[in-house]
Design an enzyme around this catalytic site. Sequence first.
Site, short mmCIF file in Angstrom:
data_model
loop_
_atom_site.label_atom_id
_atom_site.label_comp_id
_atom_site.label_asym_id
_atom_site.label_seq_id
_atom_site.Cartn_x
_atom_site.Cartn_y
_atom_site.Cartn_z
N MET A 1 2.74 -9.18 -1.17
CA MET A 1 2.28 -8.59 0.10
C MET A 1 0.77 -8.42 0.07
O MET A 1 0.20 -8.04 -0.96
CB MET A 1 2.95 -7.24 0.32
CG MET A 1 4.40 -7.41 0.63
SD MET A 1 5.12 -5.86 1.14
CE MET A 1 6.82 -6.36 1.27
N ASP B 1 -4.01 -6.88 -7.83
CA ASP B 1 -5.41 -7.18 -8.13
C ASP B 1 -5.63 -6.86 -9.61
O ASP B 1 -6.26 -5.85 -9.94
CB ASP B 1 -6.32 -6.35 -7.22
CG ASP B 1 -6.09 -6.67 -5.76
OD1 ASP B 1 -6.71 -7.61 -5.26
OD2 ASP B 1 -5.25 -6.01 -5.12
N HIS C 1 0.83 -1.20 0.00
CA HIS C 1 0.00 0.00 0.00
C HIS C 1 0.87 1.26 0.00
O HIS C 1 0.59 2.23 -0.70
CB HIS C 1 -0.87 0.06 1.26
CG HIS C 1 -1.89 -1.03 1.39
ND1 HIS C 1 -1.87 -1.94 2.41
CD2 HIS C 1 -2.97 -1.34 0.64
CE1 HIS C 1 -2.89 -2.76 2.29
NE2 HIS C 1 -3.58 -2.43 1.22
N ARG D 1 -4.03 -9.92 4.07
CA ARG D 1 -4.45 -11.24 4.54
C ARG D 1 -3.26 -12.09 5.00
O ARG D 1 -3.46 -13.06 5.74
CB ARG D 1 -5.19 -11.98 3.44
CG ARG D 1 -6.56 -11.39 3.13
CD ARG D 1 -7.31 -12.29 2.16
NE ARG D 1 -8.74 -12.06 2.23
CZ ARG D 1 -9.42 -11.26 1.41
NH1 ARG D 1 -8.80 -10.61 0.47
NH2 ARG D 1 -10.72 -11.12 1.56
P1 AMP Z 1 -6.53 -3.56 -0.50
O1 AMP Z 1 -6.35 -2.83 0.79
O2 AMP Z 1 -6.12 -5.00 -0.44
O3 AMP Z 1 -7.89 -3.34 -1.11
O4 AMP Z 1 -5.50 -2.90 -1.49
C1 AMP Z 1 -5.54 -1.53 -1.77
C2 AMP Z 1 -4.71 -1.27 -2.99
O5 AMP Z 1 -3.37 -1.69 -2.76
C3 AMP Z 1 -5.21 -2.08 -4.21
O6 AMP Z 1 -5.13 -1.26 -5.37
C4 AMP Z 1 -4.25 -3.23 -4.27
O7 AMP Z 1 -4.09 -3.76 -5.57
C5 AMP Z 1 -2.97 -2.56 -3.79
N1 AMP Z 1 -2.04 -3.56 -3.28
C6 AMP Z 1 -2.29 -4.49 -2.32
N2 AMP Z 1 -1.21 -5.27 -2.15
C7 AMP Z 1 -0.26 -4.83 -3.01
C8 AMP Z 1 1.07 -5.23 -3.31
N3 AMP Z 1 1.65 -6.27 -2.69
N4 AMP Z 1 1.75 -4.56 -4.25
C9 AMP Z 1 1.16 -3.51 -4.91
N5 AMP Z 1 -0.09 -3.08 -4.66
C10 AMP Z 1 -0.79 -3.74 -3.73
#
Ligand code: AMP
Length: 284
Positions: A184, A150, A37, A187
Site C-alpha cells: 500500500m 520504507d 498508515h 502513490r
Molecule cells: P508516507 O506518508 O508515505 O511518508 O508514509 C508514512 C509512514 O507510513 C512511513 O513510516 C511509511 O513507511 C509508512 N507506510 C507507508 N505505507 C505503508 C504500508 N503499506 N505498510 C506499512 N507502513 C507503511
Amino acid sequence: MRVFSTPEPLKKYISDNRGNGKEIGLVPTMGALHQGHLQLISKSIQDNSVTVSSIYVNPTQFNNQTDLKNYPRDLGQDILKLKKSGCQAAFCPSDEVMYPQKPLTTLNFDSLEEVMEGAYRPGHFQGVALAVSKLFHFIQPDRAYFGQKDWQQLVIIRQLVNDLGFAIDIVGVPTLREADGLAMSSRNQRLNHNQRTVASELYRAISLVKMKLEKLVGVDEARQMGVDYLRKFSSIHVEYLEVVHSTTLKQPMAELGSEPLSVCIAGLIGDIRLIDNVQVFQTD
Ligand code: AMP
C-alpha cells in the site's frame, strides 16, 4: 481529535498530557492516508495514551519537483480518517511553519545513504531527517512509528535517534499489502488500471529473490533472477533491485543464512515511482 497547525499549542497540549503521566506516540506521514498508515496509528494507539499523527508533504525530501507537485494531497479526507482511527491529535503544519527560514543544516548518513533511495534521490534522506528531527523536537514522543515499507528510511531514522540522542523508541511496523501483494502506498492512487495490474510484479520479483535466497541460491544469481523476471514487463522500469545487509545496507559478505538480508526494489511505472522490500533470514 485536536488539529494543530503550529508547534506552540501542540507543545502545550503535549506537556499538559505528559503531566498526567501519559505516554505519547508519534506517527509521521505525508498524508493521502491509507490502511498502511492507519495500521501504524492503531499500533501507536495500543502502545500510548496519546497518539499524534503529522501530515506534511515535506518539500526538502523531494529531489524531483514534478514528483512533489503530483504527490496526492487530501487533507480534509485525511482528518476524517484520523478522527475515525481514534488518533487524539493531528499536526498539519504549512511550509512556513516547518521552515520559517531556509534551513542550512544538513544531516548526512554516510554509507547508509550512498545506496538505493539515497543514490537515486540525492538529498532525500537529509530532507527526511531534518523534518523528522523537527517533529521529534516539537512533540518529544516516547515512541515513533515508521513502516518497514520504507526500509532504508527506518534504518536511517534509527541511526538519527542514536546519533542525536533522542530518547525515543523507534517502532518498525510490517508492510501492509493489497490482496495481490502490492505494498500500500499513497502513490498507488495515481496508477491507471493497466499500471495497477502490473504494479504487483515488483513484489512478485522480490518474493522470487527471497525464495531463491532461502534455497541458498547465491546473492548475485538470486538478484539476477528477479531482474530477469521483471524484463517481461515492458511498462516497468526498474531503478534498482538490491540485496543488502538489513542494518548496514552493505553488500552481503557472510555465508547465506547467517546474516539478515533485505531485498529492496524501486521501479517506475509511467512516472509513478514505487518502492518495496522483503526481509530474509530475520532472527526476530
Ligand atoms: P508516507 O506518508 O508515505 O511518508 O508514509 C508514512 C509512514 O507510513 C512511513 O513510516 C511509511 O513507511 C509508512 N507506510 C507507508 N505505507 C505503508 C504500508 N503499506 N505498510 C506499512 N507502513 C507503511
